[in-house]
Design a protein around this motif. Structure first.
Motif, PDB file in Angstrom:
ATOM      1  N   ALA A  15      -0.993  -4.663  28.789  1.00  0.00           N
ATOM      2  CA  ALA A  15      -1.907  -5.233  27.314  1.00  0.00           C
ATOM      3  C   ALA A  15      -3.485  -5.042  27.870  1.00  0.00           C
ATOM      4  CB  ALA A  15      -1.111  -6.292  27.104  1.00  0.00           C
ATOM      5  N   SER A  16      -3.817  -5.840  29.088  1.00  0.00           N
ATOM      6  CA  SER A  16      -4.597  -5.971  29.734  1.00  0.00           C
ATOM      7  C   SER A  16      -6.036  -5.146  29.462  1.00  0.00           C
ATOM      8  CB  SER A  16      -5.142  -6.443  30.660  1.00  0.00           C
ATOM      9  OG  SER A  16      -6.314  -7.289  31.608  1.00  0.00           O
ATOM     10  N   LEU A  17      -5.276  -3.945  30.363  1.00  0.00           N
ATOM     11  CA  LEU A  17      -5.977  -2.415  30.418  1.00  0.00           C
ATOM     12  C   LEU A  17      -6.661  -1.531  29.030  1.00  0.00           C
ATOM     13  CD1 LEU A  17      -6.791  -0.305  32.666  1.00  0.00           C
ATOM     14  CD2 LEU A  17      -4.995   0.076  32.316  1.00  0.00           C
ATOM     15  N   VAL A  18      -5.502  -2.136  28.274  1.00  0.00           N
ATOM     16  CA  VAL A  18      -5.383  -1.323  26.295  1.00  0.00           C
ATOM     17  C   VAL A  18      -6.640  -2.266  25.729  1.00  0.00           C
ATOM     18  CG1 VAL A  18      -4.489  -0.844  24.347  1.00  0.00           C
ATOM     19  CG2 VAL A  18      -3.708  -0.180  26.301  1.00  0.00           C
ATOM     20  N   TRP A  19      -6.817  -3.524  25.926  1.00  0.00           N
ATOM     21  CA  TRP A  19      -7.999  -4.452  25.632  1.00  0.00           C
ATOM     22  C   TRP A  19      -9.042  -4.144  25.826  1.00  0.00           C
ATOM     23  CZ3 TRP A  19      -3.963  -9.324  25.270  1.00  0.00           C
ATOM     24  CH2 TRP A  19      -3.279  -9.019  24.526  1.00  0.00           C
ATOM     25  N   GLU A  20      -9.373  -4.623  27.450  1.00  0.00           N
ATOM     26  CA  GLU A  20     -10.154  -4.086  27.953  1.00  0.00           C
ATOM     27  C   GLU A  20     -11.123  -2.112  27.451  1.00  0.00           C
ATOM     28  OE1 GLU A  20      -9.743  -3.815  32.218  1.00  0.00           O
ATOM     29  OE2 GLU A  20      -9.417  -6.011  32.027  1.00  0.00           O
ATOM     30  N   GLN A  21     -10.269  -1.542  27.520  1.00  0.00           N
ATOM     31  CA  GLN A  21     -10.579  -0.389  26.710  1.00  0.00           C
ATOM     32  C   GLN A  21     -11.632  -0.430  25.527  1.00  0.00           C
ATOM     33  OE1 GLN A  21      -6.383   2.216  27.433  1.00  0.00           O
ATOM     34  NE2 GLN A  21      -7.163   2.729  29.166  1.00  0.00           N
ATOM     35  N   LEU A  44      -8.666 -12.142  22.756  1.00  0.00           N
ATOM     36  CA  LEU A  44      -6.993 -11.652  23.781  1.00  0.00           C
ATOM     37  C   LEU A  44      -7.504 -11.841  25.783  1.00  0.00           C
ATOM     38  CD1 LEU A  44      -6.332  -9.159  20.382  1.00  0.00           C
ATOM     39  CD2 LEU A  44      -5.220 -10.514  21.561  1.00  0.00           C
ATOM     40  N   LEU A  45      -8.179 -10.907  25.712  1.00  0.00           N
ATOM     41  CA  LEU A  45      -9.346 -10.473  27.099  1.00  0.00           C
ATOM     42  C   LEU A  45      -9.277 -12.041  27.711  1.00  0.00           C
ATOM     43  CD1 LEU A  45     -11.534  -7.236  27.221  1.00  0.00           C
ATOM     44  CD2 LEU A  45      -9.089  -7.398  28.031  1.00  0.00           C
ATOM     45  N   ALA A  46      -9.386 -12.811  27.412  1.00  0.00           N
ATOM     46  CA  ALA A  46      -9.563 -14.472  27.915  1.00  0.00           C
ATOM     47  C   ALA A  46      -8.513 -14.832  27.248  1.00  0.00           C
ATOM     48  CB  ALA A  46     -10.674 -15.081  26.903  1.00  0.00           C
ATOM     49  N   SER A  47      -7.226 -14.620  26.299  1.00  0.00           N
ATOM     50  CA  SER A  47      -6.302 -15.072  26.630  1.00  0.00           C
ATOM     51  C   SER A  47      -5.275 -15.037  28.083  1.00  0.00           C
ATOM     52  CB  SER A  47      -5.433 -15.390  25.176  1.00  0.00           C
ATOM     53  OG  SER A  47      -5.505 -14.051  24.551  1.00  0.00           O
ATOM     54  N   VAL A  48      -4.674 -13.756  27.880  1.00  0.00           N
ATOM     55  CA  VAL A  48      -4.073 -12.897  28.717  1.00  0.00           C
ATOM     56  C   VAL A  48      -4.511 -13.177  30.424  1.00  0.00           C
ATOM     57  CG1 VAL A  48      -5.115 -10.743  29.399  1.00  0.00           C
ATOM     58  CG2 VAL A  48      -2.840 -11.167  28.589  1.00  0.00           C
ATOM     59  N   LYS A  49      -6.146 -13.085  30.169  1.00  0.00           N
ATOM     60  CA  LYS A  49      -6.059 -14.118  32.219  1.00  0.00           C
ATOM     61  C   LYS A  49      -5.917 -15.521  32.275  1.00  0.00           C
ATOM     62  CE  LYS A  49     -10.022 -10.790  32.009  1.00  0.00           C
ATOM     63  NZ  LYS A  49     -11.693 -10.391  32.091  1.00  0.00           N
ATOM     64  N   ILE A  75      -6.184  -3.563  18.844  1.00  0.00           N
ATOM     65  CA  ILE A  75      -5.613  -4.889  19.369  1.00  0.00           C
ATOM     66  C   ILE A  75      -4.131  -4.619  19.053  1.00  0.00           C
ATOM     67  CG2 ILE A  75      -5.415  -6.638  17.811  1.00  0.00           C
ATOM     68  CD1 ILE A  75      -8.017  -6.318  17.579  1.00  0.00           C
ATOM     69  N   LEU A  76      -3.262  -3.742  18.286  1.00  0.00           N
ATOM     70  CA  LEU A  76      -2.445  -3.564  18.108  1.00  0.00           C
ATOM     71  C   LEU A  76      -1.454  -3.080  19.159  1.00  0.00           C
ATOM     72  CD1 LEU A  76      -2.454  -2.203  14.467  1.00  0.00           C
ATOM     73  CD2 LEU A  76      -0.980  -4.558  14.894  1.00  0.00           C
ATOM     74  N   LYS A  77      -1.957  -1.969  20.063  1.00  0.00           N
ATOM     75  CA  LYS A  77      -1.038  -1.465  20.830  1.00  0.00           C
ATOM     76  C   LYS A  77      -1.258  -3.055  21.785  1.00  0.00           C
ATOM     77  CE  LYS A  77      -1.433   2.207  23.961  1.00  0.00           C
ATOM     78  NZ  LYS A  77      -1.365   3.432  24.382  1.00  0.00           N
ATOM     79  N   GLY A  78      -2.319  -3.842  22.675  1.00  0.00           N
ATOM     80  CA  GLY A  78      -1.949  -4.489  23.026  1.00  0.00           C
ATOM     81  C   GLY A  78      -0.854  -5.634  22.883  1.00  0.00           C
ATOM     82  N   ASN A  79      -1.394  -5.976  21.788  1.00  0.00           N
ATOM     83  CA  ASN A  79      -0.326  -6.727  21.564  1.00  0.00           C
ATOM     84  C   ASN A  79       1.303  -6.741  22.120  1.00  0.00           C
ATOM     85  OD1 ASN A  79      -1.948  -8.656  20.163  1.00  0.00           O
ATOM     86  ND2 ASN A  79      -1.977  -7.601  18.541  1.00  0.00           N
ATOM     87  N   ALA A  80       1.217  -5.162  21.172  1.00  0.00           N
ATOM     88  CA  ALA A  80       2.971  -4.913  21.404  1.00  0.00           C
ATOM     89  C   ALA A  80       3.672  -4.898  22.661  1.00  0.00           C
ATOM     90  CB  ALA A  80       2.750  -3.656  20.292  1.00  0.00           C
ATOM     91  N   LEU A 108       2.182  -6.661  25.118  1.00  0.00           N
ATOM     92  CA  LEU A 108       1.910  -7.945  25.535  1.00  0.00           C
ATOM     93  C   LEU A 108       3.508  -8.317  25.367  1.00  0.00           C
ATOM     94  CD1 LEU A 108       0.982  -9.843  27.560  1.00  0.00           C
ATOM     95  CD2 LEU A 108       0.026 -10.823  25.219  1.00  0.00           C
ATOM     96  N   ALA A 109       3.884  -8.293  23.966  1.00  0.00           N
ATOM     97  CA  ALA A 109       5.454  -8.869  23.648  1.00  0.00           C
ATOM     98  C   ALA A 109       6.316  -8.080  24.060  1.00  0.00           C
ATOM     99  CB  ALA A 109       5.059  -7.974  22.504  1.00  0.00           C
ATOM    100  N   LEU A 110       6.037  -7.001  25.123  1.00  0.00           N
ATOM    101  CA  LEU A 110       7.623  -6.090  25.788  1.00  0.00           C
ATOM    102  C   LEU A 110       7.238  -6.699  27.122  1.00  0.00           C
ATOM    103  CD1 LEU A 110       7.441  -2.595  24.507  1.00  0.00           C
ATOM    104  CD2 LEU A 110       8.759  -4.339  23.918  1.00  0.00           C
ATOM    105  N   GLY A 111       6.335  -7.568  27.475  1.00  0.00           N
ATOM    106  CA  GLY A 111       6.124  -8.642  28.594  1.00  0.00           C
ATOM    107  C   GLY A 111       5.438  -6.865  29.593  1.00  0.00           C
ATOM    108  N   ARG A 112       4.649  -6.232  29.519  1.00  0.00           N
ATOM    109  CA  ARG A 112       3.713  -5.758  30.195  1.00  0.00           C
ATOM    110  C   ARG A 112       1.826  -6.790  30.331  1.00  0.00           C
ATOM    111  NH1 ARG A 112       5.800  -0.085  27.768  1.00  0.00           N
ATOM    112  NH2 ARG A 112       4.222   0.430  29.328  1.00  0.00           N
TER     113      ARG A 112
END
Length: 1004
Positions: A89-95, A116-121, A74-79, A81-85
């Motif tokens: 982020a979606s890939l990390v959350w899926e894992q 998180l996955l729903a929101s990023v989509k 969760i923390l890594k995906g948020n980071a 996404l904050a960096l515009g990637r």
């Protein structure tokens, strides 16, 4: 388990939202015991400070220890996404979600991952409880690209870490650079990876390295321990403002803010590193180094300061000091990919290629997406001769990033070095498809055209072992001729394009000047040489080009002044001052030359009678068939070995020179036969002053003259003038053609170099330079090493400085010499620099051994050896070989063996400053042709004829090696006698240049 007071303190600090101090406490706890939860806690604190790259790093560490840790996903995906990637982020959350489904111990975290996955989509910002801030792009977010300091919301701490936002990489990437073209600097450039830079790589995660971004980690201990909480918060806000100014490129404002902080708190390392970074952006490297040094003084464990100072030191060429600093930084993070990357690049620039391979290999083992590390690894592997691995590394770099300009450029250079022209050109085409304004690509392609005589084009004809490009049929000679002699014009076109994008590119200017020079455009050449001389430079390598531009301009003016005169009056060896030639050969500063040597007249004066007319080019076109025949003969000089590019201009040079030699020698032989038939041989000998040492013929003057017979026109009948033709007259025909065909090569007779001749100036051909294996000659390494060992064992001594001998009898008996497997082993046996000389058995003086070639071993600082062959031409050596050449020239009864014998002594003699190999084989072709024997075979792949002569002790052994493939290829041919007389057809210097630079209009 850490003591409860520490935990209590941590809870209290977090309750007061002092995240920076919390990080320091967690650092201390982790130093005592590596707890996965504490790693995640520190990642959480970093997320509160928006230090997203550090979040990623800690999460990666946690997931390496426990791949099922949902909080880390969760923390890594948020980071990310904050960096515009967003995709990452979606890939990390899926894992993480997959792990949660398999083992749903924490339903709260599973549901959070679902959200998180729903929101990023749906591209909606989400606030994740207890884990991170809003993941939508934040306008107030501080972004520090590559050379960074701290974040805006942080309280100054000893472990303050700053992040690079991936959104900003291209526009504000900052690199501590060591640019091979424009000098050493810290730059704020566009583009995330530059193969000519020492990039400041990040210290926090593998992903950062892949993007070539940078963070500044401000170390683990609190330096300013007496700062109150309110003051600490105030300092942190001001520090973040300074960082914001750095991100926006407002370096003066940033420095002003840091100055104010440091006036209040002089020992504040974070501010010192921030200010040092701003100075680095402004190229004020000394000031930057001073600030980093102060930061280290106030906290010796400030790893980021060590790294920063190392980068800055590398940028100013202090490689040893830079390596020391980066090694110190690695003590704090032993497996840090970005520091390994940095040190690997510095080691490469320092020419410690083995160390570079070790560092860069370690880097890519941890970070397999680091294209910059892969391309530098390819460069280092290529330098030490690991060509297959080097190619794999280069290909991996561009596989990771197909738009990696410098990756393609380095791969092109790799293929060019190995003489794979088709692939080199393909790589450069790829570069220009990505960026048509990339000046380096135009320079490299111009260099390719210049070095190959046109075979840089896709429609080329290859020789020897090279195959014709599969998608193109072999061109007929008519089209081929056009391709060949457009090369300088194609090079000029590309170099001009490169200069249109980078007007001060000294490599493009110098190379374009040499192209203009070669085709007789002397005015344009002089203009470009002057432009090179006017540039302000920032590196020693570029200064060498300036020195050469001085000498080349003088040679261009000299050539221009001779353009409409007979080619026999083009006489660099006789007309140009010996001191000028010495400095030219040695690439020395021209100050002494300018003061002591008569300069050439200015261009206007030189060109009064020196313009090459259109008629001369038209003359060359009218003799197109003749020039084609010369091309066919001349291409036999090609070495089919790695590093030897096919050069069509040199083929034409060699062909015309060989035909002229054949015509001159045949005329000499006819004259001798006529004399013999008339029964006046004895009287003729007396008239010509031929002495008894000639031993077998009158076709040579055996006088041991140190003069090159260039003041005497070979157009005249030597017998009519009372003077016979000498071996040096014949070889000088090829020397002059070599001089005019490649005017930027200082090809001169060594005996015309005044004082340097007396001190033994000669050729130097390295196989190993430091740790770099010279691609052209390293194939001879083992044979030369074995020869050196044999000489030492036979003579039981070596020569050291000032030609003193050192007795090695005891070492020979102990078999230490026999057991040596490298030049390093031999050096360790002797204990100092040394040389040994091969033996060249005399034919002129039976039983007399001549000094052949010197094999030298010299230690180069701490990083390797100069293992080379040298041929110092002292006056005594010159006299011995002059007599040997005269004897070989006079004994042409058994023509084939006699020609090989003379070629053998020529190669052991090596009487030219450079170009002896090409000249020697050109004369061989001409002499065979004079005897109506045409050599039809190419030199076998892997063979270098001059090295075969050097590595044999007598002409018979050399002949046995060469005749196996040479003699079967010889065909009787008298058709050459129908060719026009070279001397009268191309009578002027201008017409010779036109013949080397012509093409047919109808083939366009």
């Amino acid at each position: 388990m850490a003591a409860s007071p520490d935990r209590a303190e941590l809870a209290k600090i977090c309750g007061s939202r002092n995240w920076s101090k919390a990080i320091r406490v967690l650092d201390a706890l982790l130093a005592q015991s590596c707890s996965i939860q504490d790693i995640c806690n520190r990642a959480f604190c970093y997320s509160k400070l928006e230090l997203h790259k550090h979040v990623i790093k800690d999460c990666d560490k946690a997931l390496q220890l426990d791949p099922t840790l949902l909080q880390a996903y969760i923390l890594k995906g948020n980071a990310l996404l904050a960096l515009g990637r967003k995709e990452d982020a979606s890939l990390v959350w899926e894992q993480g979600y997959e792990h949660a489904l398999r083992d749903s111990k924490d339903l709260k975290l599973l549901l959070e991952l679902e959200d998180l996955l729903a929101s990023v989509k749906q591209s909606k910002p989400v606030v994740c409880e207890d884990h991170a801030l809003d993941t939508s792009p934040c306008d107030t977010k501080v972004v520090v690209s590559e050379v960074s300091v701290v974040h805006s919301d942080t309280i100054p701490t000893a472990d303050m870490k700053t992040v690079v936002c991936e959104e900003q990489v291209v526009d504000s990437s900052s690199k501590v650079m060591m640019n091979s073209d424009s000098g050493s600097e810290i730059d704020n450039t566009s583009g995330s990876e530059d193969m000519y830079e020492i990039t400041s790589q990040p210290s926090n995660s593998q992903e950062i390295i892949r993007r070539c971004n940078e963070t500044i980690k401000l170390d683990r201990k609190l330096f300013v321990t007496n700062i109150s909480k309110s003051k600490s918060i105030s300092l942190d806000f001001r520090l973040s403002r300074g960082i914001g100014q750095v991100n926006e490129g407002n370096y003066d404002q940033a420095i002003s803010i840091f100055d104010q902080i440091l006036r209040e708190t002089p020992k504040y390392p974070e501010a010192l590193i921030g200010r040092g970074t701003a100075y680095a952006f402004q190229r004020e490297l000394d000031a930057a180094i001073a600030d980093f040094t102060k930061a280290i003084q106030y906290n010796p464990s400030a790893g980021e300061a060590w790294k920063r100072r190392g980068q800055a030191r590398a940028a100013i060429g202090e490689f040893m000091e830079a390596i020391e600093d980066l090694s110190k930084a690695l003590e704090f993070e032993p497996s840090c990919c970005d520091i390994l990357h940095e040190r690997g690049i510095v080691n490469f620039k320092f020419k410690d290629y083995n160390a570079a391979v070790e560092d860069l290999s370690a880097c890519v083992n941890h970070d397999r997406k680091n294209s910059s590390a892969y391309t530098y690894l390819g460069l280092a592997l290529s330098a030490i001769g690991e060509y297959q691995r080097a190619e794999e590394a280069h290909l991996k770099a561009i596989q990771l990033d197909e738009n990696f300009l410098e990756g393609w450029a380095h791969l092109a250079q790799y293929y060019q070095d190995l003489a794979n022209l088709e692939k080199a050109l393909h790589c450069l085409e790829k570069v220009l498809l990505v960026d048509k304004s990339y000046a380096k690509a135009y320079h490299l392609r111009g260099l390719l055209y210049h070095g190959t005589g046109g075979t840089g084009m896709r429609q080329f004809v290859r020789v020897g072992t090279h195959k014709t490009a599969p998608e193109h049929k072999v061109l007929n000679f008519k089209t081929y001729s056009f391709i060949v002699f457009q090369y300088c014009r194609m090079a000029i076109r590309d170099l001009s394009l490169g200069l249109s994008f980078e007007s001060s590119n000294i490599e493009c200017l110098y190379l374009r000047a040499s192209c203009y020079h070669a085709i007789g455009h002397f005015k344009a050449a002089a203009r470009d040489y002057d432009s090179v001389l006017d540039l302000e430079l920032d590196s020693v390598d570029k200064f060498v080009l300036q020195c050469l531009a001085f000498y080349q301009k003088e040679i261009a003016l000299y050539t221009a002044s001779r353009a409409n005169f007979e080619f026999s009056q083009f006489n660099i060896d006789g007309d140009v001052h010996s001191l000028f030639k010495e400095y030219w050969c040695k690439r020395l500063h021209p100050k002494n030359v300018a003061e002591r040597v008569f300069r050439q007249p200015p261009l206007r004066t030189s060109l009064k009678g020196g313009r090459i007319s259109k008629q001369e080019f038209n003359l060359a076109k009218r003799h197109h068939n003749f020039l084609q025949a010369a091309d066919s003969i001349g291409m036999k000089i090609q070495y089919n070995c790695p590093g030897f590019l096919p050069n069509k201009r040199q083929y034409r040079m060699a062909g015309l020179a060989a035909i002229e030699i054949a015509q001159k020698v045949a005329k000499t032989w006819r004259g001798l036969r006529n004399v013999k038939k008339s029964g006046k041989q004895t009287r003729k000998k007396e008239k010509l002053g031929i002495v008894s040492q000639n031993r077998g013929g009158g076709c040579c003057s055996s006088s041991s003259s140190s003069d090159t017979s260039t003041s005497y026109s070979l157009n005249e009948d030597r017998h009519a003038s009372g003077r016979t033709t000498s071996w040096q007259d014949i070889y000088h025909i090829a020397v002059k053609w070599r001089q005019i065909s490649e005017p930027c090569d200082p090809v001169v007779w060594v005996n015309k170099l005044s004082e340097e001749f007396n001190s033994g100036f000669g050729s130097h051909t390295p196989m190993l330079l430091g740790q770099a294996k010279v691609v052209r000659y390293y194939s001879n390494y083992e044979r030369i090493l074995d020869t050196a060992k044999s000489v030492i064992k036979e003579r039981k001594y070596v020569n050291i400085a000032e030609d003193k001998s050192v007795d090695l009898s005891a070492l020979v008996e102990s078999e230490r010499i026999s057991n040596a497997v490298s030049c390093s082993d031999l050096y360790n046996v002797v204990g100092e620099n040394f040389w040994v000389a091969t033996t060249c058995n005399s034919t002129a003086f039976e039983g007399k051994p001549l000094e052949g070639t010197r094999i030298t071993v010299q230690k180069m600082d701490k990083i390797g050896f100069d293992f080379a062959i040298r041929t110092p031409c002292t006056p005594s050596r010159w006299e011995e070989y002059d007599a040997e050449m005269a004897a070989a020239w006079s004994m042409l009864g058994d023509v084939k063996d006699a020609i090989l014998r003379m070629t053998y002594y020529w190669y052991n003699f090596m009487p030219l400053s450079r170009g002896s190999a090409a000249v020697g084989y050109t004369v061989l072709l001409g002499l065979f042709l004079a005897a109506n024997m045409e050599v039809t075979a190419s030199i076998p792949p892997g063979m270098q004829v001059d090295w075969e002569a050097i590595l044999t002790s007598n002409p018979e052994a050399f002949s046995e090696t060469i005749k196996k493939w040479l003699y079967p290829s010889i065909k009787f041919n008298r058709s050459w006698k129908d060719y026009p007389d070279v001397t009268s057809t191309f009578s002027t210097t201008g017409s010779v240049i036109a013949a080397l630079s012509s093409y047919k209009n109808e083939t366009q």
